[in-house]
Design a protein around this motif. Structure first.
Motif, short mmCIF file in Angstrom:
data_model
loop_
_atom_site.label_atom_id
_atom_site.label_comp_id
_atom_site.label_asym_id
_atom_site.label_seq_id
_atom_site.Cartn_x
_atom_site.Cartn_y
_atom_site.Cartn_z
N PRO A 51 44.03 35.19 34.70
CA PRO A 51 43.50 35.97 35.82
C PRO A 51 44.42 37.16 36.06
O PRO A 51 45.63 37.04 36.03
N ILE A 52 43.82 38.34 36.28
CA ILE A 52 44.58 39.58 36.42
C ILE A 52 44.57 40.11 37.85
O ILE A 52 45.59 40.58 38.34
N ALA A 53 43.41 40.08 38.52
CA ALA A 53 43.32 40.63 39.87
C ALA A 53 42.13 40.03 40.60
O ALA A 53 41.13 39.66 39.98
N LEU A 54 42.27 39.94 41.92
CA LEU A 54 41.19 39.49 42.81
C LEU A 54 40.83 40.64 43.74
O LEU A 54 41.71 41.34 44.23
N HIS A 55 39.54 40.77 44.04
CA HIS A 55 39.09 41.80 44.97
C HIS A 55 37.93 41.24 45.78
O HIS A 55 37.03 40.61 45.23
N ILE A 56 37.95 41.49 47.07
CA ILE A 56 36.81 41.19 47.94
C ILE A 56 36.23 42.54 48.33
O ILE A 56 36.92 43.37 48.93
N ASP A 57 34.95 42.77 48.00
CA ASP A 57 34.36 44.08 48.26
C ASP A 57 33.91 44.20 49.72
O ASP A 57 34.07 43.27 50.51
N ALA A 58 33.34 45.35 50.07
CA ALA A 58 32.95 45.62 51.46
C ALA A 58 31.87 44.66 51.95
O ALA A 58 31.72 44.47 53.16
N GLY A 59 31.13 44.04 51.04
CA GLY A 59 30.12 43.05 51.41
C GLY A 59 30.65 41.63 51.41
O GLY A 59 29.88 40.68 51.46
N ALA A 60 31.97 41.48 51.34
CA ALA A 60 32.65 40.18 51.32
C ALA A 60 32.30 39.36 50.08
O ALA A 60 32.25 38.14 50.13
N GLN A 61 32.06 40.04 48.96
CA GLN A 61 31.81 39.36 47.69
C GLN A 61 33.10 39.33 46.87
O GLN A 61 33.85 40.32 46.86
N LEU A 62 33.32 38.25 46.16
CA LEU A 62 34.52 38.06 45.34
C LEU A 62 34.33 38.66 43.95
O LEU A 62 33.28 38.49 43.33
N TRP A 63 35.38 39.32 43.47
CA TRP A 63 35.45 39.83 42.09
C TRP A 63 36.78 39.36 41.50
O TRP A 63 37.80 39.43 42.16
N LEU A 64 36.73 38.89 40.27
CA LEU A 64 37.93 38.44 39.58
C LEU A 64 38.00 39.09 38.21
O LEU A 64 37.03 39.03 37.45
N ALA A 65 39.12 39.71 37.90
CA ALA A 65 39.35 40.29 36.57
C ALA A 65 40.14 39.30 35.74
O ALA A 65 41.12 38.72 36.21
N LEU A 66 39.69 39.10 34.50
CA LEU A 66 40.34 38.20 33.54
C LEU A 66 40.68 38.98 32.28
O LEU A 66 40.03 39.98 31.97
N GLN A 67 41.62 38.45 31.55
CA GLN A 67 41.95 39.07 30.27
C GLN A 67 42.29 37.98 29.27
O GLN A 67 42.90 36.97 29.60
#
Length: 154
Positions: free
Chosen positions: A91-107
């Motif tokens: 896992p590289i980074a976590l982000h919660i967008d303005a709509g409170a949705q989760l995003w996860l970057a993997l490598q």
């Protein structure tokens, strides 16, 4: 209590309209369009709730599902018969967008070390979107949901 389950301490950064922190060596960001205009900023409650839920479910649910989604993207985009083994993903980074949705970057550092696979989750923490972006360093990168190009929807 297990320290890795505690949410990160977040600091407001009005330049990027986001709350920024670190968790398990990974950058965490919560989008907050109102942040640059807030006199006494407070993290958005829905974003904070999603972050806490995602961190609590991270090892058991979020990370394994993100790896499966990224492997599906590898098969679809790159034509691999079998995606890289689960152990090769980080896992590289976590982000919660303005709509409170989760995003996860993997490598995957073994076979595709120059690309990030970015998984967007729904409110039930199921993968719904997959993006692929070059792994570029620097603070000028757009938020995870805007990086790269769409690969799959689930």
């Amino acid at each position: 209590m297990n320290q890795s389950l505690l949410p990160p301490s977040l600091r407001p950064d009005s330049r990027v309209a986001a709350w920024l922190g670190r968790w398990r060596q990974m950058p965490v960001s919560l989008a907050d369009p109102a942040l640059p205009h807030a006199e006494v900023p407070a993290t958005p409650p829905a974003a904070r709730a999603m972050l806490c839920r995602a961190l609590h479910e991270f090892d058991r649910r979020v990370l394994p599902q993100a790896v499966r989604a990224a492997i599906a993207g590898c098969k679809h985009r790159v034509g691999w018969i079998a995606g890289p083994p689960v152990e090769d993903w980080a896992p590289i980074a976590l982000h919660i967008d303005a709509g409170a949705q989760l995003w996860l970057a993997l490598q995957d550092y073994e076979t595709d070390e120059y690309a990030l696979w970015i998984v967007g989750f729904d409110r039930e923490l199921a993968p719904r979107r997959l993006r692929r972006a070059p792994d570029l360093a620097g603070a000028a990168q757009p938020p995870l949901p805007e990086r790269g190009e769409e690969v799959l929807t689930f």
